[in-house]
Write an enzyme that holds these catalytic residues in place. Sequence first.
Site, PDB file in Angstrom:
ATOM      1  N   GLY A 151     -65.906  49.579 130.097  1.00 46.42           N
ATOM      2  CA  GLY A 151     -65.251  50.301 131.174  1.00 46.42           C
ATOM      3  C   GLY A 151     -64.971  49.413 132.366  1.00 46.42           C
ATOM      4  N   ASN A 183     -63.007  56.251 127.185  1.00 49.10           N
ATOM      5  CA  ASN A 183     -62.167  55.969 128.351  1.00 49.10           C
ATOM      6  C   ASN A 183     -62.065  54.465 128.568  1.00 49.10           C
ATOM      7  OD1 ASN A 183     -60.497  56.751 130.509  1.00 49.10           O
ATOM      8  ND2 ASN A 183     -62.175  56.560 131.968  1.00 49.10           N
ATOM      9  N   PHE A 202     -74.109  52.403 132.556  1.00 47.28           N
ATOM     10  CA  PHE A 202     -72.863  52.868 133.173  1.00 47.28           C
ATOM     11  C   PHE A 202     -72.291  54.094 132.469  1.00 47.28           C
ATOM     12  CE2 PHE A 202     -72.675  48.218 134.066  1.00 47.28           C
ATOM     13  CZ  PHE A 202     -72.556  48.269 135.440  1.00 47.28           C
ATOM     14  N   SER A 258     -74.187  57.075 142.525  1.00 43.58           N
ATOM     15  CA  SER A 258     -72.963  57.276 143.305  1.00 43.58           C
ATOM     16  C   SER A 258     -73.292  57.805 144.688  1.00 43.58           C
ATOM     17  CB  SER A 258     -72.066  58.275 142.570  1.00 43.58           C
ATOM     18  OG  SER A 258     -71.023  58.726 143.388  1.00 43.58           O
ATOM     19  N   TYR A 279     -69.845  66.411 138.678  1.00 42.90           N
ATOM     20  CA  TYR A 279     -70.060  64.971 138.540  1.00 42.90           C
ATOM     21  C   TYR A 279     -71.159  64.509 139.491  1.00 42.90           C
ATOM     22  CZ  TYR A 279     -69.547  60.035 139.531  1.00 42.90           C
ATOM     23  OH  TYR A 279     -69.821  58.713 139.755  1.00 42.90           O
ATOM     24  N   LYS A 301     -75.260  62.934 138.845  1.00 43.74           N
ATOM     25  CA  LYS A 301     -75.886  61.743 139.432  1.00 43.74           C
ATOM     26  C   LYS A 301     -77.187  62.107 140.145  1.00 43.74           C
ATOM     27  CE  LYS A 301     -72.874  58.813 137.949  1.00 43.74           C
ATOM     28  NZ  LYS A 301     -73.238  57.910 136.838  1.00 43.74           N
ATOM     29  N   LEU A 358     -57.790  56.929 143.091  1.00 47.40           N
ATOM     30  CA  LEU A 358     -56.656  56.636 143.966  1.00 47.40           C
ATOM     31  C   LEU A 358     -55.920  55.356 143.593  1.00 47.40           C
ATOM     32  CD1 LEU A 358     -54.964  57.109 146.542  1.00 47.40           C
ATOM     33  CD2 LEU A 358     -56.782  55.949 147.838  1.00 47.40           C
TER      34      LEU A 358
END
Length: 336
Positions: free
Chosen positions: A11, A36, A81, A125, A150, A154, A200
Amino acid sequence: MNNILVTGGLGFIGSHTVVELHNVGFNVIIVDDLSNSRIEVLDNITQITGKKPDFHQLDLKNKSDVKKLFETTKIDGIIHFAAFKAVGESVEKPLDYYENNISSLVYILQEIRDRNIDNFIFSSSCTVYGQADELPITEKAPIKVAESPYGNTKQIGEEIIRESCAAYNFNAIALRYFNPIGAHESIKIGELPLGVPQNLIPFVTQTAVGIRKELSIFGDDYPTEDGTAIRDYIHVVDLAKAHIAALKRLLNKKNKTNFEFFNVGTGKGSSVLDVVKSFEKVSSKKLNYKIVGRRNGDITAAYADTTLAKKELNWQSEKTLDDALESAWKWQQNQS
């Protein structure tokens, strides 16, 4: 030579960390289910480092496969990860996020317990803080009710690790990332999400190159200087190097408790429009964007106080927002 297992190692953050691990002499074993990521990343890592990591295509939700991996592989440390990671998607598919992100962590920790393995680093995170009361965010900031499934995975992940460290006496560090962006200077690895980007920067670069018609900016009515949300954007190579610092801390027994956590960011907040302006500067491209409604799960502002990481890990970010966006743009152009 220490054998380091890197889950999700093909990733975005994982692949850059594998490169840095190789650069300082670790032997790397990668596990990735390619949900992914792309297998081509393995060859690109090999081209950068001159060394091909050991690779296992494996779904960590399959407990028996996880057990078999640990039975057949000598492992001295783990950087975990592998997880689903999109805030918006997690709101739409909470059960997928809980199943994937929690069960895989539990199965790995059970193997750590049963085999007396030490040295576990968790990809956490800044979402664990929710909308913090004070900025910049220090590690002493209270853990708020998560704004998204999500973020909750974490928080729960950290709780599971903390309680496991206490019960089974192994050592772990959680790195609370802010917003990783950019690409390796070789332009051989970078952020390449499958399908429509959830983050983004890939959306910015894909809009600039013509893959996307326009960039949607989610909200311009936040209580910030320009009305757009503020985040702490850290170059992915700086972030990868933070994992090396954390791993060496554990291997050298420098940790002060058996579960530690550190913020990993630049210490500087940038709004979405700041990112747009910086990108337009480094790329000489005008971005087509429109303002749309806020997105579920998003907070107003988050940027790090990195004092603790600097003091304890002897680490700090070195690259600027312009550096990161310039590398992301070069990476995107190289994909076209």
